[in-house]
Design a protein around this motif. Sequence first.
Motif, PDB file in Angstrom:
ATOM      1  N   VAL B  56      -3.133   5.680  -7.124  1.00  0.00           N
ATOM      2  CA  VAL B  56      -2.028   4.745  -6.968  1.00  0.00           C
ATOM      3  C   VAL B  56      -2.434   3.351  -7.460  1.00  0.00           C
ATOM      4  O   VAL B  56      -1.590   2.512  -7.745  1.00  0.00           O
ATOM      5  CB  VAL B  56      -1.562   4.698  -5.487  1.00  0.00           C
ATOM      6  N   HIS B  60      -0.572  -0.067  -8.318  1.00  0.00           N
ATOM      7  CA  HIS B  60      -0.756  -1.112  -7.312  1.00  0.00           C
ATOM      8  C   HIS B  60      -1.341  -2.396  -7.901  1.00  0.00           C
ATOM      9  O   HIS B  60      -0.839  -3.494  -7.647  1.00  0.00           O
ATOM     10  CB  HIS B  60      -1.664  -0.575  -6.208  1.00  0.00           C
ATOM     11  N   THR B 110       2.945   0.235  -2.421  1.00  0.00           N
ATOM     12  CA  THR B 110       1.846   1.069  -2.909  1.00  0.00           C
ATOM     13  C   THR B 110       0.570   0.770  -2.136  1.00  0.00           C
ATOM     14  O   THR B 110      -0.241   1.673  -1.888  1.00  0.00           O
ATOM     15  CB  THR B 110       1.605   0.846  -4.417  1.00  0.00           C
TER      16      THR B 110
END
Lengths: 221, 249
Positions: B56, B60, B110
Amino acid sequence: MTAAPLLSAFRQSLGEAWAGGAGALLPLGFLGGAAVLVPLGIGSDADTLRAVGPGILWVALALSSLVTLERIFQADAEDGTLDLWLQAGAPVSAIAAAKTLAHWLSAGLPLALFSPLLALMFQAEASPALLVNVGLYALGSLAFFFWGGVGAALSATVRRGGLLISLIALPLYVPTAIFGALAMSGGPGSTGAPLLLAASTLFACAVAPYAMAAALRLAAD
Amino acid sequence: MSMWSAFANPLKFLRLSDWLAPLFYAASGLCIAWGLWQGLWVVPKDEYQGGDIMRVMFVHVPAAWLAMASYSALAVASFIWFIWRHELADIAAKVIAPLGAVWTALCLATGSIWGKPTWGTWWQWDDARMMSVLFLFFLFLGYMALRAAMDTRQKAARAGAILAMVGALNVPLIKFSVDLFTSLHQGASVMAAGGPKMAAVYLWPLMISALGHSLLFGALVMTSMRTEIRDRRTARLRAAALEGGGADA
């Protein structure tokens, strides 16, 4: 520049704040009411209350500044007083600062003076430290009122501006709230925190009047 | 000054963005697609950072970069408008705010999704970066709410510019206070050590992703600005038509 407009702005604001209810008693009642709700909300455990007490008072001071500032410039914009301030020959920033100071005197300082009593209600030990905290609350709340004043000046022509002031001003309250809570925590780093608190208040006093002046010129257009 | 004037011409802006915006869209699509492909399939997962969930990062970190960059852009545009009153700067500020808020929210979301499996919590009041980004989000929200509350475009521009500049002055102080607050509550954070310490296998896809997000942001700002320019022109034409109609009657 003459001092007369500043004095009359100060007196007018003080009079408004004093007459618009029960004087300093009304903000005190607000603080008391907000503080009494806390033990009902989080329980009456003495250790918990002792831990959260100083923080609750900071939150209550911040809320009190937001509630009382909503009308500080709005009333002036509505009845035309604002136009007179702009023509008075004194710097607008100084007039805005004088008005903010008057509101702090009637709705911020009394709350700080009242804080030892509430601290005792939150199970704090009776000690001279509570009197030191009075000074910290007074210093921090001054910054709250100045930043809140910026929000109030920006939303002077907005209906139901109170909610808007909260959204605008709360991020600006962050440093003061952190330094203030840190100074009272007694933990590591708390010795230097009062100086940082004073610095953040000075910063607010230095910057906010100019932002208020720019916003008031806008409100008068 | 003359440099700003060249940028301040709406017609020149429309001509420039006419070909630049599609170019940005295409380039950002390529960059983001490559970054995601690398991030999701190619790079090895890092068990220390929670295994596959660390992927992620490729959304992010670009989101965090844009959250900060967009508030800076908002402040700069507001400053330019406040000093030189170039309408394009106000248009830019107006459209940057919601876009910046979206990327800031993306960064928060996120971050939470990453935080839950690795740190065991969705939200950590002790983390300086989380707090700073959250307050940045509130600054964006306040800015948009203030603009929306003003009854004329001119007032919205002035009030917004004042608030954005006050906010920008406060950002370093907020950052400092939050750092102080959190450094006393916990030691070194467990979050990924960024920057030069990162292995090149992660760094490149990350940089390209960040570039892609920036290009997308730039393209969306241009498109929104074009819409806003035409909105304002429509409003002016409509007002002119109404005045003309009033004179006829």
